[in-house]
Design a protein around this motif. Sequence first.
Motif, PDB file in Angstrom:
ATOM      1  N   ILE A 163       0.836  -1.213   0.000  1.00 29.05           N
ATOM      2  CA  ILE A 163       0.000   0.000   0.000  1.00 29.05           C
ATOM      3  C   ILE A 163       0.863   1.252   0.000  1.00 29.05           C
ATOM      4  O   ILE A 163       0.570   2.233  -0.696  1.00 29.05           O
ATOM      5  CB  ILE A 163      -0.947  -0.024   1.213  1.00 29.05           C
ATOM      6  CG1 ILE A 163      -2.000  -1.135   1.031  1.00 29.05           C
ATOM      7  CG2 ILE A 163      -1.623   1.332   1.403  1.00 29.05           C
ATOM      8  CD1 ILE A 163      -2.888  -1.315   2.229  1.00 29.05           C
ATOM      9  N   ASP A 164       1.947   1.229   0.794  1.00 32.40           N
ATOM     10  CA  ASP A 164       2.849   2.382   0.815  1.00 32.40           C
ATOM     11  C   ASP A 164       3.435   2.646  -0.571  1.00 32.40           C
ATOM     12  O   ASP A 164       3.523   3.802  -1.018  1.00 32.40           O
ATOM     13  CB  ASP A 164       3.969   2.159   1.831  1.00 32.40           C
ATOM     14  CG  ASP A 164       3.463   2.193   3.267  1.00 32.40           C
ATOM     15  OD1 ASP A 164       2.368   2.739   3.482  1.00 32.40           O
ATOM     16  OD2 ASP A 164       4.149   1.659   4.156  1.00 32.40           O
ATOM     17  N   SER A 165       3.843   1.559  -1.255  1.00 30.64           N
ATOM     18  CA  SER A 165       4.410   1.721  -2.593  1.00 30.64           C
ATOM     19  C   SER A 165       3.364   2.251  -3.573  1.00 30.64           C
ATOM     20  O   SER A 165       3.654   3.126  -4.400  1.00 30.64           O
ATOM     21  CB  SER A 165       4.966   0.382  -3.089  1.00 30.64           C
ATOM     22  OG  SER A 165       5.978  -0.097  -2.223  1.00 30.64           O
ATOM     23  N   LEU A 166       2.132   1.727  -3.470  1.00 25.13           N
ATOM     24  CA  LEU A 166       1.073   2.180  -4.372  1.00 25.13           C
ATOM     25  C   LEU A 166       0.709   3.643  -4.107  1.00 25.13           C
ATOM     26  O   LEU A 166       0.464   4.406  -5.049  1.00 25.13           O
ATOM     27  CB  LEU A 166      -0.165   1.292  -4.201  1.00 25.13           C
ATOM     28  CG  LEU A 166      -0.040  -0.148  -4.714  1.00 25.13           C
ATOM     29  CD1 LEU A 166      -1.296  -0.933  -4.392  1.00 25.13           C
ATOM     30  CD2 LEU A 166       0.231  -0.175  -6.211  1.00 25.13           C
ATOM     31  N   GLU A 167       0.683   4.026  -2.829  1.00 23.20           N
ATOM     32  CA  GLU A 167       0.378   5.426  -2.506  1.00 23.20           C
ATOM     33  C   GLU A 167       1.435   6.355  -3.087  1.00 23.20           C
ATOM     34  O   GLU A 167       1.116   7.426  -3.631  1.00 23.20           O
ATOM     35  CB  GLU A 167       0.298   5.600  -0.984  1.00 23.20           C
ATOM     36  CG  GLU A 167      -0.956   4.988  -0.362  1.00 23.20           C
ATOM     37  CD  GLU A 167      -0.993   5.191   1.139  1.00 23.20           C
ATOM     38  OE1 GLU A 167       0.040   5.617   1.696  1.00 23.20           O
ATOM     39  OE2 GLU A 167      -2.045   4.935   1.750  1.00 23.20           O
ATOM     40  N   GLN A 168       2.708   5.965  -2.989  1.00 25.38           N
ATOM     41  CA  GLN A 168       3.782   6.784  -3.551  1.00 25.38           C
ATOM     42  C   GLN A 168       3.650   6.889  -5.064  1.00 25.38           C
ATOM     43  O   GLN A 168       3.822   7.966  -5.650  1.00 25.38           O
ATOM     44  CB  GLN A 168       5.137   6.180  -3.173  1.00 25.38           C
ATOM     45  CG  GLN A 168       6.329   6.981  -3.674  1.00 25.38           C
ATOM     46  CD  GLN A 168       6.412   8.351  -3.016  1.00 25.38           C
ATOM     47  OE1 GLN A 168       6.104   8.487  -1.842  1.00 25.38           O
ATOM     48  NE2 GLN A 168       6.814   9.360  -3.772  1.00 25.38           N
ATOM     49  N   GLU A 169       3.317   5.755  -5.697  1.00 25.69           N
ATOM     50  CA  GLU A 169       3.174   5.755  -7.152  1.00 25.69           C
ATOM     51  C   GLU A 169       1.982   6.605  -7.580  1.00 25.69           C
ATOM     52  O   GLU A 169       2.052   7.350  -8.564  1.00 25.69           O
ATOM     53  CB  GLU A 169       3.003   4.317  -7.652  1.00 25.69           C
ATOM     54  CG  GLU A 169       3.079   4.159  -9.160  1.00 25.69           C
ATOM     55  CD  GLU A 169       4.437   4.490  -9.718  1.00 25.69           C
ATOM     56  OE1 GLU A 169       4.522   4.809 -10.919  1.00 25.69           O
ATOM     57  OE2 GLU A 169       5.429   4.441  -8.955  1.00 25.69           O
TER      58      GLU A 169
END
Length: 288
Positions: free
Chosen positions: A85-91
């Motif tokens: 989720i953290d990676s998707l939020e950053q993307e």
Amino acid sequence: MAARKTFSNWLTNKYLLIIRNEENFAEKTTFSFNYARLFLVLATVGLLILALSVYLVTVALEQWLDPRHAQMVANRQVIELSMTIDSLEQEVDNKNIYIENIRKIIAGEEIDQNVEMSPESDLQPAELTETLQPVDSQFRAEFEDSELADITALPIAVSSNVYELRDIYLFSPLDGIITDGFNPKADHYGVDIVAQENEPVRSVADGVVIMSSWTLDGGYILAIQHPGNLISVYKHNSELFKNVGNFVAAGEVVATIGNTGELTSGPHLHLELWHNGNPVNPQEYIAL
């Protein structure tokens, strides 16, 4: 001393185990042993059984025998999901910044040069933003008031590097009649093409969708980034078939002609081409 000697003798005394046939008492097998060797064998077997039991409980049969297994698996999944989720939020944040920059470019607004994007973003407009340098507001005001402003109404960068586009073959988005041409002085940075109702709109070249949304003025808008810092914009559509991040091929149907948005007088397609962040006349590069 006598007790110790007796115990030692008891451990080391040899015994003979004879197995005979019950009917004729014929000797079948004999085993020679003492208690010390017997205890050693039993201890070895016990350790092996214990090790096997521990292995089954902790590895092979953990999900059935260990009550903590389900909780441990759930904790690992929660951690993995949190990282994803953290990676998707950053993307998503990076893509939102990119799309907002594209919107500002199309609207003629200045891009915030202080916004930093993650280097992992596959949509980072590095080359695009490098060409947009901040302009001193006072100098701009003086220039617009001068006589040269009427001669050079278009940004200087509009005519630069346009020859790069002549090597790129662009498809016509649809067959129709041009009712309003390219006129930057009137803030009309594209061409209006009238065609039959529900006529499919096609991508002018291969690329990736960077904007697919609704705006008050342009209605349903689709923007596609192509190689060579070229962006095509399709406005006033009745329906969009692609989402942000979708890859499209040249000539692929991406929308349907429509009459959406406030700045429209009937069913038509408003097509814009932007090269290096500046508008260019689509009629010079597409057979419309």
